[in-house]
Write a protein that holds these residues in place. Structure first.
Motif, PDB file in Angstrom:
ATOM      1  N   PRO A 231       0.856  -1.189   0.000  1.00 30.47           N
ATOM      2  CA  PRO A 231       0.000   0.000   0.000  1.00 30.47           C
ATOM      3  C   PRO A 231       0.896   1.245   0.000  1.00 30.47           C
ATOM      4  CG  PRO A 231      -0.732  -1.599   1.641  1.00 30.47           C
ATOM      5  CD  PRO A 231       0.575  -2.104   1.112  1.00 30.47           C
ATOM      6  N   GLU A 232       0.443   2.305  -0.673  1.00 28.52           N
ATOM      7  CA  GLU A 232       1.313   3.465  -0.890  1.00 28.52           C
ATOM      8  C   GLU A 232       1.887   4.032   0.417  1.00 28.52           C
ATOM      9  OE1 GLU A 232      -1.149   2.697  -2.791  1.00 28.52           O
ATOM     10  OE2 GLU A 232      -0.407   2.964  -4.838  1.00 28.52           O
ATOM     11  N   ARG A 233       1.053   4.124   1.446  1.00 29.50           N
ATOM     12  CA  ARG A 233       1.558   4.706   2.698  1.00 29.50           C
ATOM     13  C   ARG A 233       2.677   3.841   3.288  1.00 29.50           C
ATOM     14  NH1 ARG A 233       1.674   6.173   7.788  1.00 29.50           N
ATOM     15  NH2 ARG A 233       1.085   8.294   8.322  1.00 29.50           N
ATOM     16  N   ASP A 234       2.517   2.526   3.181  1.00 26.07           N
ATOM     17  CA  ASP A 234       3.546   1.614   3.721  1.00 26.07           C
ATOM     18  C   ASP A 234       4.856   1.756   2.941  1.00 26.07           C
ATOM     19  OD1 ASP A 234       1.536   0.817   5.355  1.00 26.07           O
ATOM     20  OD2 ASP A 234       1.338  -1.208   4.547  1.00 26.07           O
ATOM     21  N   ALA A 235       4.734   1.907   1.636  1.00 32.30           N
ATOM     22  CA  ALA A 235       5.954   2.059   0.818  1.00 32.30           C
ATOM     23  C   ALA A 235       6.653   3.383   1.155  1.00 32.30           C
ATOM     24  CB  ALA A 235       5.599   2.012  -0.668  1.00 32.30           C
ATOM     25  N   LEU A 236       5.865   4.428   1.391  1.00 30.15           N
ATOM     26  CA  LEU A 236       6.466   5.714   1.762  1.00 30.15           C
ATOM     27  C   LEU A 236       7.130   5.619   3.136  1.00 30.15           C
ATOM     28  CD1 LEU A 236       3.621   8.044   0.449  1.00 30.15           C
ATOM     29  CD2 LEU A 236       5.939   7.827  -0.485  1.00 30.15           C
ATOM     30  N   GLU A 237       6.496   4.870   4.010  1.00 26.45           N
ATOM     31  CA  GLU A 237       7.082   4.700   5.344  1.00 26.45           C
ATOM     32  C   GLU A 237       8.412   3.934   5.248  1.00 26.45           C
ATOM     33  OE1 GLU A 237       4.456   3.677   8.461  1.00 26.45           O
ATOM     34  OE2 GLU A 237       6.110   3.530   9.896  1.00 26.45           O
ATOM     35  N   ILE A 266       5.579   8.709  -7.252  1.00 28.06           N
ATOM     36  CA  ILE A 266       7.004   9.064  -7.363  1.00 28.06           C
ATOM     37  C   ILE A 266       7.223  10.481  -6.807  1.00 28.06           C
ATOM     38  CG2 ILE A 266       6.987   9.899  -9.769  1.00 28.06           C
ATOM     39  CD1 ILE A 266       9.746   8.504 -10.076  1.00 28.06           C
ATOM     40  N   SER A 267       6.237  11.350  -6.943  1.00 26.50           N
ATOM     41  CA  SER A 267       6.365  12.699  -6.371  1.00 26.50           C
ATOM     42  C   SER A 267       6.445  12.622  -4.848  1.00 26.50           C
ATOM     43  CB  SER A 267       5.176  13.577  -6.781  1.00 26.50           C
ATOM     44  OG  SER A 267       5.079  13.633  -8.184  1.00 26.50           O
ATOM     45  N   ALA A 268       5.642  11.733  -4.274  1.00 27.99           N
ATOM     46  CA  ALA A 268       5.656  11.571  -2.814  1.00 27.99           C
ATOM     47  C   ALA A 268       6.978  10.955  -2.350  1.00 27.99           C
ATOM     48  CB  ALA A 268       4.475  10.699  -2.391  1.00 27.99           C
ATOM     49  N   VAL A 269       7.488  10.001  -3.121  1.00 28.62           N
ATOM     50  CA  VAL A 269       8.782   9.394  -2.783  1.00 28.62           C
ATOM     51  C   VAL A 269       9.875  10.459  -2.824  1.00 28.62           C
ATOM     52  CG1 VAL A 269      10.543   7.739  -3.572  1.00 28.62           C
ATOM     53  CG2 VAL A 269       8.130   7.068  -3.537  1.00 28.62           C
ATOM     54  N   ARG A 270       9.822  11.316  -3.819  1.00 25.04           N
ATOM     55  CA  ARG A 270      10.816  12.406  -3.922  1.00 25.04           C
ATOM     56  C   ARG A 270      10.770  13.317  -2.689  1.00 25.04           C
ATOM     57  NH1 ARG A 270      13.262  12.915  -8.584  1.00 25.04           N
ATOM     58  NH2 ARG A 270      14.080  14.958  -8.009  1.00 25.04           N
ATOM     59  N   ALA A 271       9.555  13.574  -2.211  1.00 22.87           N
ATOM     60  CA  ALA A 271       9.417  14.452  -1.046  1.00 22.87           C
ATOM     61  C   ALA A 271      10.120  13.853   0.174  1.00 22.87           C
ATOM     62  CB  ALA A 271       7.938  14.703  -0.761  1.00 22.87           C
ATOM     63  N   VAL A 272      10.033  12.531   0.288  1.00 25.79           N
ATOM     64  CA  VAL A 272      10.705  11.847   1.406  1.00 25.79           C
ATOM     65  C   VAL A 272      12.217  11.859   1.207  1.00 25.79           C
ATOM     66  CG1 VAL A 272      11.074   9.575   2.448  1.00 25.79           C
ATOM     67  CG2 VAL A 272       8.743  10.359   1.966  1.00 25.79           C
ATOM     68  N   VAL A 273      12.641  11.477   0.009  1.00 23.37           N
ATOM     69  CA  VAL A 273      14.072  11.260  -0.243  1.00 23.37           C
ATOM     70  C   VAL A 273      14.843  12.576  -0.316  1.00 23.37           C
ATOM     71  CG1 VAL A 273      15.731  10.378  -1.953  1.00 23.37           C
ATOM     72  CG2 VAL A 273      13.686   9.044  -1.391  1.00 23.37           C
ATOM     73  N   HIS A 274      14.248  13.573  -0.957  1.00 24.06           N
ATOM     74  CA  HIS A 274      14.997  14.821  -1.184  1.00 24.06           C
ATOM     75  C   HIS A 274      14.657  15.936  -0.194  1.00 24.06           C
ATOM     76  CE1 HIS A 274      17.120  13.445  -4.608  1.00 24.06           C
ATOM     77  NE2 HIS A 274      16.052  13.285  -5.360  1.00 24.06           N
ATOM     78  N   ASP A 275      13.409  15.957   0.263  1.00 25.97           N
ATOM     79  CA  ASP A 275      12.997  17.090   1.099  1.00 25.97           C
ATOM     80  C   ASP A 275      12.849  16.711   2.566  1.00 25.97           C
ATOM     81  OD1 ASP A 275      12.859  18.439  -1.325  1.00 25.97           O
ATOM     82  OD2 ASP A 275      10.744  17.919  -1.600  1.00 25.97           O
ATOM     83  N   VAL A 279       6.210  10.945   6.674  1.00 25.30           N
ATOM     84  CA  VAL A 279       5.358   9.991   5.970  1.00 25.30           C
ATOM     85  C   VAL A 279       3.965  10.588   5.763  1.00 25.30           C
ATOM     86  CG1 VAL A 279       4.368   7.662   6.049  1.00 25.30           C
ATOM     87  CG2 VAL A 279       6.668   8.073   6.962  1.00 25.30           C
ATOM     88  N   ASP A 280       3.453  11.250   6.804  1.00 24.52           N
ATOM     89  CA  ASP A 280       2.106  11.850   6.677  1.00 24.52           C
ATOM     90  C   ASP A 280       2.069  12.878   5.547  1.00 24.52           C
ATOM     91  OD1 ASP A 280       1.059  10.369   8.684  1.00 24.52           O
ATOM     92  OD2 ASP A 280       1.322  11.896  10.243  1.00 24.52           O
ATOM     93  N   LYS A 281       3.082  13.749   5.509  1.00 26.18           N
ATOM     94  CA  LYS A 281       3.113  14.792   4.469  1.00 26.18           C
ATOM     95  C   LYS A 281       3.249  14.162   3.081  1.00 26.18           C
ATOM     96  CE  LYS A 281       3.109  18.774   2.708  1.00 26.18           C
ATOM     97  NZ  LYS A 281       4.086  19.707   2.346  1.00 26.18           N
ATOM     98  N   ALA A 282       4.130  13.160   2.994  1.00 23.64           N
ATOM     99  CA  ALA A 282       4.331  12.500   1.686  1.00 23.64           C
ATOM    100  C   ALA A 282       3.047  11.813   1.233  1.00 23.64           C
ATOM    101  CB  ALA A 282       5.482  11.500   1.780  1.00 23.64           C
ATOM    102  N   TYR A 283       2.350  11.214   2.173  1.00 25.85           N
ATOM    103  CA  TYR A 283       1.093  10.542   1.805  1.00 25.85           C
ATOM    104  C   TYR A 283       0.056  11.564   1.350  1.00 25.85           C
ATOM    105  CZ  TYR A 283      -2.638   7.076   1.905  1.00 25.85           C
ATOM    106  OH  TYR A 283      -3.669   6.236   1.550  1.00 25.85           O
ATOM    107  N   GLU A 284       0.067  12.735   1.971  1.00 23.78           N
ATOM    108  CA  GLU A 284      -0.820  13.821   1.518  1.00 23.78           C
ATOM    109  C   GLU A 284      -0.465  14.221   0.080  1.00 23.78           C
ATOM    110  OE1 GLU A 284      -3.501  15.125   2.876  1.00 23.78           O
ATOM    111  OE2 GLU A 284      -3.237  13.632   4.451  1.00 23.78           O
ATOM    112  N   ILE A 285       0.820  14.296  -0.194  1.00 21.41           N
ATOM    113  CA  ILE A 285       1.269  14.644  -1.559  1.00 21.41           C
ATOM    114  C   ILE A 285       0.767  13.598  -2.553  1.00 21.41           C
ATOM    115  CG2 ILE A 285       3.348  14.819  -3.043  1.00 21.41           C
ATOM    116  CD1 ILE A 285       4.743  16.136  -0.575  1.00 21.41           C
ATOM    117  N   TYR A 286       0.885  12.339  -2.161  1.00 17.79           N
ATOM    118  CA  TYR A 286       0.391  11.257  -3.033  1.00 17.79           C
ATOM    119  C   TYR A 286      -1.115  11.411  -3.271  1.00 17.79           C
ATOM    120  CZ  TYR A 286      -1.845   6.820  -3.939  1.00 17.79           C
ATOM    121  OH  TYR A 286      -2.673   5.869  -4.440  1.00 17.79           O
ATOM    122  N   LYS A 287      -1.881  11.621  -2.192  1.00 12.25           N
ATOM    123  CA  LYS A 287      -3.345  11.696  -2.336  1.00 12.25           C
ATOM    124  C   LYS A 287      -3.753  12.926  -3.153  1.00 12.25           C
ATOM    125  CE  LYS A 287      -4.526  11.202   2.022  1.00 12.25           C
ATOM    126  NZ  LYS A 287      -5.297  11.085   3.241  1.00 12.25           N
TER     127      LYS A 287
END
Ligand code: R5P
Length: 294
Positions: A231-237, A266-275, A279-287
């Protein structure tokens, strides 16, 4: 004839300023040659020091897996969002635009399939073709503890030695056979062997217990594979935890291209990796990205 008119003698040598020596920021790479450092600097982004690689090389042993049936339809739209294309020469030549300016980490092994023994790989790309494709790095799998461990390590040594000759870094991918434990002891062993043999980047899997020790024991950058679709949130975590524990980025495939909204993911993954987003913020970006695309 050279133009010798108006040749002006140099005047400003900045004698009041010491010559600045900048340390190269990629772990374990400070003493590498300029060309090697230049290629690594294309892969690891200057601001974060991290990378988001998009892995879509799976066809080299899996055929047209889910999400990779048509690389032109599923992967090409993601190219603007990735830092690196990690793929085979066939996938690259036949479907990727040559003007994207994205560095390529080129899959250079093959020779087996999901129907046979995965560890029995060979070097499947000549260094000349990697150069022809302007690869920024070359890559092969190692299967520590598997039936063809020795052969896979020999492939890695061959890539490293030929890559070194031309200033092209090598990424070692720690492949895991069906019967192998996915724990810190195993990945600590496999990643360290790759680095000691001379790999410049090592790709590993994230593990819940002891990943930070795997990273600490590996003197070159570790990037994580995404593994099976979560699930996307788990992958971001998972990505967040890996970065928090010292990973230098991700080399992610299925968790991006099998997502119900790959661009948002991939935009949400970038937010985690680069910025360094949570996880909550990245998941918001994904949604939000998914809602926009709907
Ligand atoms: C595996 O051998 C390939 O290198 C894949 O590209 C790699 O495992 C990353 O893809 P995924 O995130 O789907 O695991």
């Amino acid at each position: 004839m050279a133009d010798l008119d108006d040749v002006r003698e140099g005047k400003d040598f900045g004698l009041d300023q010491p010559v600045e020596v900048k340390a190269f920021p990629v772990r374990g790479s400070v003493s590498l040659d300029w060309g090697m450092q230049d290629r690594l600097a294309r892969i690891f982004q200057p601001k974060s020091g991290h990378t988001v690689m998009l892995a879509f090389d799976h066809g080299y042993f899996q055929g047209p897996a889910t999400g990779l049936e048509r690389l032109d339809l599923t992967i090409r739209p993601l190219v603007p969002y990735t830092d690196v294309l990690m793929c085979t020469r066939g996938g690259l030549r036949q479907t990727m635009p040559a003007d994207s300016r994205k560095p390529v980490v080129l899959r250079c092994s093959g020779g087996m399939s999901v129907l046979t023994e995965l560890s029995r790989e060979l070097v499947a790309v000549d260094i000349e073709d990697a150069i022809r494709l302007n690869a920024s790095a070359i890559t092969t799998n190692v299967y520590v503890g598997a039936e063809y461990e020795h052969q896979s390590l020999a492939n890695l040594v061959k890539l490293i030695d030929t890559g070194n000759r031309y200033g092209i870094p090598t990424m070692a991918v720690t492949g895991v056979g069906k019967d192998m434990a996915r724990d810190a002891r195993y990945f600590g062993l496999a990643t360290r062997i790759c680095a000691e043999l001379g790999a410049h980047i090592v790709k590993s899997y994230y593990i819940d217990n002891g990943f930070e020790k795997v990273v600490a024991g590996c003197p070159v950058p570790i990037v994580i594979a995404g593994g099976k679709k979560l699930p996307e949130r788990d992958a971001l975590e998972m990505a967040w935890r890996a970065i928090d524990q010292g990973a230098a980025g991700v080399d992610m495939g299925r968790n991006i291209f099998q997502s119900d909204c790959p661009v948002a993911m991939i935009s949400a993954v970038r937010a985690v990796v680069h910025d360094g987003e949570s996880v909550d913020k990245a998941y918001e970006i994904y949604k939000a990205g998914k809602a926009k695309a709907a």
